[in-house]
Design a protein around this motif. Structure first.
Motif, PDB file in Angstrom:
ATOM      1  N   LYS A   6      15.211 -47.545  -8.675  1.00 48.08           N
ATOM      2  CA  LYS A   6      15.049 -48.699  -8.761  1.00 48.08           C
ATOM      3  C   LYS A   6      16.312 -49.366  -8.426  1.00 48.08           C
ATOM      4  O   LYS A   6      17.407 -48.925  -8.547  1.00 48.08           O
ATOM      5  CB  LYS A   6      14.891 -48.796 -10.191  1.00 48.08           C
ATOM      6  CG  LYS A   6      13.484 -48.327 -10.717  1.00 48.08           C
ATOM      7  CD  LYS A   6      13.263 -48.739 -12.351  1.00 48.08           C
ATOM      8  CE  LYS A   6      13.436 -49.911 -12.609  1.00 48.08           C
ATOM      9  NZ  LYS A   6      13.351 -50.145 -14.096  1.00 48.08           N
ATOM     10  N   ASN A   7      16.111 -50.615  -8.119  1.00 50.95           N
ATOM     11  CA  ASN A   7      17.256 -51.463  -7.587  1.00 50.95           C
ATOM     12  C   ASN A   7      18.119 -51.865  -8.954  1.00 50.95           C
ATOM     13  O   ASN A   7      19.109 -52.054  -8.856  1.00 50.95           O
ATOM     14  CB  ASN A   7      16.633 -52.680  -7.010  1.00 50.95           C
ATOM     15  CG  ASN A   7      16.296 -52.577  -5.569  1.00 50.95           C
ATOM     16  OD1 ASN A   7      16.697 -51.502  -4.774  1.00 50.95           O
ATOM     17  ND2 ASN A   7      15.186 -53.349  -5.117  1.00 50.95           N
ATOM     18  N   ASP A  25      12.581 -57.744 -13.569  1.00 48.20           N
ATOM     19  CA  ASP A  25      11.742 -57.030 -12.674  1.00 48.20           C
ATOM     20  C   ASP A  25      11.497 -57.531 -11.389  1.00 48.20           C
ATOM     21  O   ASP A  25      11.504 -57.001 -10.305  1.00 48.20           O
ATOM     22  CB  ASP A  25      10.442 -56.469 -13.480  1.00 48.20           C
ATOM     23  CG  ASP A  25       9.700 -55.663 -12.706  1.00 48.20           C
ATOM     24  OD1 ASP A  25      10.283 -54.475 -12.387  1.00 48.20           O
ATOM     25  OD2 ASP A  25       8.521 -55.714 -12.365  1.00 48.20           O
ATOM     26  N   SER A  74      14.659 -57.696  -9.251  1.00 52.96           N
ATOM     27  CA  SER A  74      14.972 -56.137  -8.812  1.00 52.96           C
ATOM     28  C   SER A  74      14.200 -55.823  -7.497  1.00 52.96           C
ATOM     29  O   SER A  74      14.723 -54.914  -6.909  1.00 52.96           O
ATOM     30  CB  SER A  74      14.898 -55.197 -10.028  1.00 52.96           C
ATOM     31  OG  SER A  74      13.567 -55.157 -10.182  1.00 52.96           O
ATOM     32  N   LYS A  75      12.871 -56.533  -7.319  1.00 53.45           N
ATOM     33  CA  LYS A  75      12.311 -55.998  -6.375  1.00 53.45           C
ATOM     34  C   LYS A  75      12.581 -56.969  -5.052  1.00 53.45           C
ATOM     35  O   LYS A  75      11.988 -56.851  -3.762  1.00 53.45           O
ATOM     36  CB  LYS A  75      10.952 -56.277  -6.497  1.00 53.45           C
ATOM     37  CG  LYS A  75      10.378 -55.138  -7.572  1.00 53.45           C
ATOM     38  CD  LYS A  75       9.012 -55.661  -8.027  1.00 53.45           C
ATOM     39  CE  LYS A  75       8.496 -54.689  -9.066  1.00 53.45           C
ATOM     40  NZ  LYS A  75       7.307 -55.032  -9.756  1.00 53.45           N
ATOM     41  N   ASP A 122      14.194 -56.931  -2.140  1.00 56.16           N
ATOM     42  CA  ASP A 122      15.235 -55.692  -1.259  1.00 56.16           C
ATOM     43  C   ASP A 122      16.071 -56.556  -0.519  1.00 56.16           C
ATOM     44  O   ASP A 122      16.814 -56.102   0.166  1.00 56.16           O
ATOM     45  CB  ASP A 122      14.181 -54.800  -0.757  1.00 56.16           C
ATOM     46  CG  ASP A 122      13.397 -54.245  -1.912  1.00 56.16           C
ATOM     47  OD1 ASP A 122      14.227 -53.941  -3.077  1.00 56.16           O
ATOM     48  OD2 ASP A 122      12.422 -53.571  -1.659  1.00 56.16           O
ATOM     49  N   LYS A 174      21.626 -61.460  -6.409  1.00 60.49           N
ATOM     50  CA  LYS A 174      20.634 -61.038  -7.498  1.00 60.49           C
ATOM     51  C   LYS A 174      21.456 -61.673  -8.895  1.00 60.49           C
ATOM     52  O   LYS A 174      20.391 -62.147  -9.589  1.00 60.49           O
ATOM     53  CB  LYS A 174      20.337 -59.853  -7.750  1.00 60.49           C
ATOM     54  CG  LYS A 174      19.391 -59.239  -6.338  1.00 60.49           C
ATOM     55  CD  LYS A 174      19.033 -57.694  -6.527  1.00 60.49           C
ATOM     56  CE  LYS A 174      18.307 -57.077  -5.473  1.00 60.49           C
ATOM     57  NZ  LYS A 174      18.063 -55.938  -5.395  1.00 60.49           N
TER      58      LYS A 174
END
Length: 203
Positions: free
Chosen positions: A10-11, A153, A156-157, A159, A166
């Motif tokens: 996961k990021n 969430d 975190s996606k 990319d 972020k």
């Protein structure tokens, strides 16, 4: 050759377990996690990179796996041996304190350690356990007051943006999602914390 493949990393991962906080207080474990954020490695590869014995690395890896900070990504059978590859469970860990008695106990220890550190860099402070407890209560109130947990969430996606961006997105989302009353409450809590902290300074 025998292979077990884990899910992709996961990021961003939120960690609220105080035991994980304590694990990351160790410099060697921080260095291991830093390496494993970039790529998967075996114990022997980590040992070579950090110039530490494999036995010591394995000891730290075992604790990091138990703390859900590192995981086995695959296992390869070479002759009669199985070699495990490890990777961090996220590129970025967001550490946050929960509300259990164990969480508060950890915060009390950390706050007292921070106050002691302030005295070491020249601040003259006078405090007791009640003052430390009051500071922790204000810290926890600030965490409850506002934030953008519901966006974690989704953020975190993203990319195509880096970690620092972020963090900015997380902060801006928190501000945008706050009502005027929540924003005023956050500022009031920050002022209370600052006033209490300044009251500890000896004249």
């Amino acid at each position: 050759m025998y292979l077990i493949q884990a899910e992709s990393m996961k990021n961003l991962k939120t960690i609220s377990d105080p035991e994980a906080f304590k694990l990351m207080a160790d410099e060697t474990r921080r260095r291991i996690v830093f390496l494993l954020r970039a790529k998967e490695m075996t114990v022997s590869q980590i040992a070579h990179e950090l110039n530490i014995t494999p036995q010591t690395i394995y000891h730290h890896i075992r604790k990091l796996v138990q703390g859900d900070l590192v995981e086995v990504t695959r296992e390869v059978r070479v002759d009669h041996l199985i070699e495990s590859y490890y990777q961090a469970t996220a590129e970025v860990f967001h550490f946050t304190i929960g509300k259990t008695s164990r969480d508060k106990e950890f915060m009390l220890e950390e706050t007292e350690a921070a106050l002691k550190a302030l005295t070491r860099i020249g601040f003259k402070l006078k405090y007791d356990q009640k003052t430390i407890s009051d500071l922790v209560e204000l810290i926890m109130e600030q965490k409850d007051c506002c934030g953008a947990k519901e966006f974690e969430d989704a953020i975190s996606k993203l990319d195509d943006i880096d970690f620092l961006t972020k963090q900015d997105v997380q902060e801006y989302a928190g501000i945008l999602s706050m009502s005027d009353e929540e924003f005023a409450e956050r500022d009031e809590l920050r002022k209370k914390f600052r006033d209490l902290l300044k009251s500890l300074q000896e004249k």
